[in-house]
Design an enzyme around this catalytic site. Structure first.
Site, PDB file in Angstrom:
ATOM      1  N   MET A 122       0.791  -1.232   0.034  1.00 30.53           N
ATOM      2  CA  MET A 122      -0.173  -0.045  -0.068  1.00 30.53           C
ATOM      3  C   MET A 122       0.826   1.294   0.121  1.00 30.53           C
ATOM      4  O   MET A 122       1.465   1.283   0.905  1.00 30.53           O
ATOM      5  CB  MET A 122      -0.880  -0.106   1.142  1.00 30.53           C
ATOM      6  CG  MET A 122      -1.931  -1.442   1.383  1.00 30.53           C
ATOM      7  SD  MET A 122      -3.018  -1.348  -0.309  1.00 30.53           S
ATOM      8  CE  MET A 122      -3.935   0.399  -0.063  1.00 30.53           C
ATOM      9  N   GLU A 123       0.821   1.872  -1.054  1.00 27.37           N
ATOM     10  CA  GLU A 123       1.544   3.117  -1.313  1.00 27.37           C
ATOM     11  C   GLU A 123       1.133   3.913  -2.399  1.00 27.37           C
ATOM     12  O   GLU A 123       0.323   3.318  -3.287  1.00 27.37           O
ATOM     13  CB  GLU A 123       3.119   2.946  -1.526  1.00 27.37           C
ATOM     14  CG  GLU A 123       3.257   2.066  -2.770  1.00 27.37           C
ATOM     15  CD  GLU A 123       4.674   1.727  -2.652  1.00 27.37           C
ATOM     16  OE1 GLU A 123       5.816   2.387  -2.796  1.00 27.37           O
ATOM     17  OE2 GLU A 123       5.107   0.250  -2.623  1.00 27.37           O
TER      18      GLU A 123
END
Length: 261
Positions: free
Chosen positions: A144-145
């Site tokens: 998650m980025e």
């Protein structure tokens, strides 16, 4: 004459073992100390990465040549391998990395790079379609980025509550399929903007290449630390990400026993 031939063959065999050529993998579960260098080293505050006993890498298409037996003998005890992005992208090196790391008895797992322009259900099914349910593998990872490079998704940035909702959908589907609770990978900016310190029930793999996790993610418990993007390891051509496991060798063996299939 026979003695000279036998001596010559012995020299060749020793040379081959020293280079990693044709060398069989060490038995599964054997741990090796990290013989890593860094092209751009950082003088971390304590605890420094070298304080941790178990190290590994993550790899994707950018790692075009890995001799996994040699890499493992130099401290690559685990590897997270990029598998998928969004709902239709498969990393072109994944199948080869997966197969060859498994042949070298490197403990491996797969990760998915999340896109916010595709539903979590579609992305979970895409990951499941491409990542085998192999015995003895690490838990799946949700990466998650923010993605500033995607021509379609770069500007799609939902509010934190929606980010967390989508994460839980993907995580629930993937956990149900593999029978393993996934790990969450994230960066300092994404973590802060989406209040992931409030996201409970999962272990974290944290990226921070200039500060320790304690400094970059105050109060956050973590399992893996990605501490460099410029690692140099015998057996791997070019630079590679370096990671440490948070715990002792005994802690690692216990964690693996609880979390692998």
């Amino acid at each position: 004459m026979i003695a000279r031939v036998a001596a010559f063959l012995l020299v060749l065999a020793v040379a081959a073992c020293g280079s990693g050529a044709g060398k069989p993998p060490a038995p599964p579960g054997v741990l090796f100390s990290a013989n890593f260098r860094d092209a751009d080293p950082v003088d971390f505050a304590n605890p420094k990465p070298s304080r941790f006993a178990v190290h590994g890498i993550d790899a994707a298409r950018f790692q075009t040549s890995i001799d996994w037996n040699t890499a493992r003998a130099n401290g690559v005890n685990f590897a997270f391998l990029k598998a998928t992005e969004g709902g239709d992208l498969l990393d072109p090196a994944f199948k080869d990395h997966w197969r060859r790391s498994g042949q070298a008895a490197v403990l491996r797992g797969a990760y998915h790079f999340y896109y916010f322009c595709t539903t979590p259900e579609v992305q979970a099914r895409w990951f499941i379609r491409n990542v085998p349910r192999s015995k003895g593998t690490l838990p799946p990872v949700l990466d998650m980025e923010w993605n500033p490079f995607s021509p379609t998704c770069a500007k799609v940035r939902p509010p934190a509550a929606e980010v967390q909702r989508q994460m839980r959908v993907w995580l629930d589907i993937v956990e149900a399929h593999y029978g393993q609770r996934p790990v969450i990978y994230t960066t300092p900016r994404f973590y802060e903007e989406n209040r992931l310190g409030q996201f409970k029930g999962y272990e974290f793999w944290l990226r921070t290449t200039a500060k320790t996790p304690r400094e970059a993610y105050p109060g956050q418990r973590w399992r893996f630390w990605q501490y460099s993007a410029t690692g140099l390891i015998p057996g791997i051509r070019g630079k590679v990400d370096l990671n440490a496991f948070n715990g002792s060798r005994d802690d690692w063996q216990a964690w693996v026993a609880r979390n692998t299939r």
